[in-house]
Write a protein that holds these residues in place. Structure first.
Motif, PDB file in Angstrom:
ATOM      1  N   ALA A 102      20.974  -5.464  -4.552  1.00 48.89           N
ATOM      2  CA  ALA A 102      20.930  -4.740  -6.400  1.00 48.89           C
ATOM      3  C   ALA A 102      19.139  -5.746  -6.632  1.00 48.89           C
ATOM      4  O   ALA A 102      18.465  -4.430  -7.368  1.00 48.89           O
ATOM      5  N   ASP A 103      19.121  -6.472  -6.772  1.00 51.14           N
ATOM      6  CA  ASP A 103      17.904  -7.093  -7.703  1.00 51.14           C
ATOM      7  C   ASP A 103      16.651  -7.048  -6.790  1.00 51.14           C
ATOM      8  O   ASP A 103      15.252  -6.809  -7.029  1.00 51.14           O
ATOM      9  N   GLU A 104      16.881  -6.797  -5.233  1.00 43.40           N
ATOM     10  CA  GLU A 104      15.989  -7.328  -4.359  1.00 43.40           C
ATOM     11  C   GLU A 104      15.202  -5.054  -4.105  1.00 43.40           C
ATOM     12  O   GLU A 104      14.042  -4.753  -4.915  1.00 43.40           O
ATOM     13  N   SER A 105      16.501  -4.348  -4.062  1.00 46.89           N
ATOM     14  CA  SER A 105      15.588  -2.865  -5.061  1.00 46.89           C
ATOM     15  C   SER A 105      15.333  -2.523  -5.808  1.00 46.89           C
ATOM     16  O   SER A 105      14.777  -1.194  -5.865  1.00 46.89           O
ATOM     17  N   ILE A 106      15.994  -3.223  -6.883  1.00 48.65           N
ATOM     18  CA  ILE A 106      14.729  -3.252  -8.293  1.00 48.65           C
ATOM     19  C   ILE A 106      13.381  -3.528  -7.951  1.00 48.65           C
ATOM     20  O   ILE A 106      12.474  -2.547  -8.931  1.00 48.65           O
ATOM     21  N   ASN A 107      13.186  -4.494  -7.728  1.00 52.61           N
ATOM     22  CA  ASN A 107      12.286  -5.209  -8.027  1.00 52.61           C
ATOM     23  C   ASN A 107      11.437  -4.069  -6.853  1.00 52.61           C
ATOM     24  O   ASN A 107      10.307  -4.255  -7.404  1.00 52.61           O
ATOM     25  N   ILE A 108      11.628  -3.608  -6.007  1.00 53.56           N
ATOM     26  CA  ILE A 108      10.990  -2.680  -4.630  1.00 53.56           C
ATOM     27  C   ILE A 108      10.869  -1.115  -5.840  1.00 53.56           C
ATOM     28  O   ILE A 108       9.502  -0.897  -6.202  1.00 53.56           O
ATOM     29  N   LEU A 109      11.560  -1.378  -6.679  1.00 54.38           N
ATOM     30  CA  LEU A 109      11.458   0.229  -7.589  1.00 54.38           C
ATOM     31  C   LEU A 109      10.519  -0.111  -8.586  1.00 54.38           C
ATOM     32  O   LEU A 109       9.454   0.577  -8.949  1.00 54.38           O
ATOM     33  N   LEU A 110      10.506  -1.419  -8.866  1.00 50.84           N
ATOM     34  CA  LEU A 110       9.612  -1.722 -10.722  1.00 50.84           C
ATOM     35  C   LEU A 110       8.128  -2.470  -9.452  1.00 50.84           C
ATOM     36  O   LEU A 110       7.055  -1.453 -10.486  1.00 50.84           O
ATOM     37  N   LYS A 111       7.785  -1.976  -8.799  1.00 52.26           N
ATOM     38  CA  LYS A 111       6.409  -2.641  -8.194  1.00 52.26           C
ATOM     39  C   LYS A 111       6.432  -0.899  -7.646  1.00 52.26           C
ATOM     40  O   LYS A 111       4.948   0.053  -8.086  1.00 52.26           O
ATOM     41  N   LEU A 112       7.372   0.067  -7.077  1.00 52.89           N
ATOM     42  CA  LEU A 112       6.479   1.313  -6.904  1.00 52.89           C
ATOM     43  C   LEU A 112       6.612   2.323  -8.078  1.00 52.89           C
ATOM     44  O   LEU A 112       4.627   3.206  -8.101  1.00 52.89           O
ATOM     45  N   GLU A 113       7.404   1.723  -9.243  1.00 51.45           N
ATOM     46  CA  GLU A 113       6.891   2.332 -10.741  1.00 51.45           C
ATOM     47  C   GLU A 113       5.109   1.753 -11.466  1.00 51.45           C
ATOM     48  O   GLU A 113       4.838   2.348 -11.590  1.00 51.45           O
ATOM     49  N   GLU A 114       4.939   0.447 -11.134  1.00 48.38           N
ATOM     50  CA  GLU A 114       3.719  -0.171 -11.198  1.00 48.38           C
ATOM     51  C   GLU A 114       2.617   0.176 -10.410  1.00 48.38           C
ATOM     52  O   GLU A 114       1.317   0.803 -11.087  1.00 48.38           O
ATOM     53  N   PRO A 173      26.421  -5.517   3.425  1.00 47.63           N
ATOM     54  CA  PRO A 173      25.439  -4.497   2.293  1.00 47.63           C
ATOM     55  C   PRO A 173      24.214  -4.675   2.033  1.00 47.63           C
ATOM     56  O   PRO A 173      23.526  -4.378   1.149  1.00 47.63           O
ATOM     57  N   LYS A 174      23.331  -5.755   2.925  1.00 49.39           N
ATOM     58  CA  LYS A 174      22.252  -5.746   2.302  1.00 49.39           C
ATOM     59  C   LYS A 174      21.527  -4.794   2.674  1.00 49.39           C
ATOM     60  O   LYS A 174      20.511  -3.870   2.195  1.00 49.39           O
ATOM     61  N   TYR A 175      21.738  -3.599   4.266  1.00 49.29           N
ATOM     62  CA  TYR A 175      20.876  -3.085   4.733  1.00 49.29           C
ATOM     63  C   TYR A 175      21.543  -1.753   4.912  1.00 49.29           C
ATOM     64  O   TYR A 175      22.905  -2.224   5.479  1.00 49.29           O
ATOM     65  N   HIS A 176      21.726  -0.485   4.965  1.00 52.11           N
ATOM     66  CA  HIS A 176      22.425   0.637   5.139  1.00 52.11           C
ATOM     67  C   HIS A 176      22.052   1.559   6.239  1.00 52.11           C
ATOM     68  O   HIS A 176      20.956   1.976   5.739  1.00 52.11           O
ATOM     69  N   ASP A 177      23.072   2.332   6.628  1.00 55.85           N
ATOM     70  CA  ASP A 177      22.286   4.159   7.063  1.00 55.85           C
ATOM     71  C   ASP A 177      21.642   4.542   6.634  1.00 55.85           C
ATOM     72  O   ASP A 177      21.689   4.983   5.515  1.00 55.85           O
ATOM     73  N   GLY A 178      20.386   4.811   7.097  1.00 57.54           N
ATOM     74  CA  GLY A 178      19.896   5.653   6.744  1.00 57.54           C
ATOM     75  C   GLY A 178      18.370   4.354   6.343  1.00 57.54           C
ATOM     76  O   GLY A 178      17.366   5.341   5.765  1.00 57.54           O
ATOM     77  N   ASP A 179      18.632   3.701   5.739  1.00 55.86           N
ATOM     78  CA  ASP A 179      17.463   2.694   5.311  1.00 55.86           C
ATOM     79  C   ASP A 179      16.229   2.371   6.267  1.00 55.86           C
ATOM     80  O   ASP A 179      16.525   2.935   7.679  1.00 55.86           O
ATOM     81  N   ILE A 180      14.588   2.627   6.303  1.00 56.27           N
ATOM     82  CA  ILE A 180      13.801   2.277   6.482  1.00 56.27           C
ATOM     83  C   ILE A 180      13.481   0.987   6.884  1.00 56.27           C
ATOM     84  O   ILE A 180      12.881   0.698   5.277  1.00 56.27           O
ATOM     85  N   LEU A 181      13.130   0.354   8.037  1.00 58.26           N
ATOM     86  CA  LEU A 181      13.109  -1.793   7.359  1.00 58.26           C
ATOM     87  C   LEU A 181      11.726  -1.725   8.058  1.00 58.26           C
ATOM     88  O   LEU A 181      11.231  -1.203   9.123  1.00 58.26           O
ATOM     89  N   LEU A 182      10.704  -2.953   7.642  1.00 57.61           N
ATOM     90  CA  LEU A 182       9.755  -2.886   7.762  1.00 57.61           C
ATOM     91  C   LEU A 182       9.668  -4.152   8.375  1.00 57.61           C
ATOM     92  O   LEU A 182      10.059  -5.618   8.522  1.00 57.61           O
TER      93      LEU A 182
END
Length: 246
Positions: A102-114, A173-182
């Motif tokens: 959850a922390d990793e997902s939030i950090n990604i969203l924060l970077k996107l907002e920035e 729970p780290k990666y879910h069906d439909g996620d796009i991995l870099l």
């Protein structure tokens, strides 16, 4: 908004159950320290008591080593919406692994907002597989199955060599069906997650000692042999908001 003095909050049940789990106390323990009958506590923790007395809740949280301030998430006289309090308590119910995801997902969203706030961003082309790599059973991942897309240019996308969608639940729970991995074209070290191919099929797995490991314990490890090829290391996910539609 929900204030400290409001007792009737919709998520009090989640909160006290989390407190009980976090302290590792039994209902008998709580009954002993709070003076509340075990039968009353059983109904309370099961959610059968829809409108418990404030004195009962206070006695329970005190027996668990907490205060009403802890229950209401308001120790600094802050105010939270019902949705915010619900999210806080859902987060607390997660395991340590779930909280990290959850922390990793939030950090990604924060970077996107920035990136959105800072104005227009440069884009970079990125190869993405039209076939999914399996977080479960193998999926075909041939060289002809890639296309080029434009994505926001940032540290993660600039570093990535290509991207692959996930299919299946073996890496939850780290990666879910439909996620796009870099994926970066780097050597995967022990304990890291990478993209591997076996007989032309792609697998997203953690590298173990002589085996490829799924995070979901329902899946058996895949023994390593010379036929397995490492295609690169997973460095994160590609949010759909980073993809530039043409």
């Amino acid at each position: 908004m929900i204030r400290k003095e409001r007792y009737e909050i919709m998520n009090w049940l989640n909160a006290i159950n989390w407190m009980k789990k976090n302290k590792g106390m039994t209902t008998d323990d709580i009954s002993k320290y709070s003076g509340i009958p075990k039968g009353t506590l059983n109904k309370l923790f099961a959610g059968q008591t829809k409108d418990p007395q404030l004195s009962t809740i206070r006695a329970v949280v005190h027996a668990l080593g907490y205060t009403l301030d802890d229950l209401y998430q308001d120790t600094n006289n802050q105010q939270f919406s019902e949705n915010e309090l619900t999210l806080i308590n859902k987060y607390r119910l997660l395991t340590q692994t779930g909280q990290k995801a959850a922390d990793e997902s939030i950090n990604i969203l924060l970077k996107l907002e920035e990136s959105i706030i800072s104005g227009p961003q440069n884009t970079v082309p990125l190869r993405i597989s039209e076939q999914s790599a399996a977080a479960g059973h193998g999926a075909y991942l041939g060289p002809e199955s890639f296309q080029i897309i434009d994505v926001l240019d940032n540290d993660m996308t600039h570093r990535a060599g290509f991207a692959v969608p996930v299919s299946g639940d073996s890496m939850e729970p780290k990666y879910h069906d439909g996620d796009i991995l870099l994926i970066v074209k780097e050597q995967v070290e022990m304990g890291e997650i990478g993209l591997f191919t076996l007989d032309g099929c792609g697998y997203v797995k953690k590298l173990g000692d002589g085996e490829l490991i799924s995070l979901n314990p329902e899946y058996e490890p895949i023994p390593l042999d010379d036929s397995i090829i490492c295609n690169g290391k997973v460095v994160g996910t590609l949010p759909k908001e980073w993809i530039i539609e043409k």
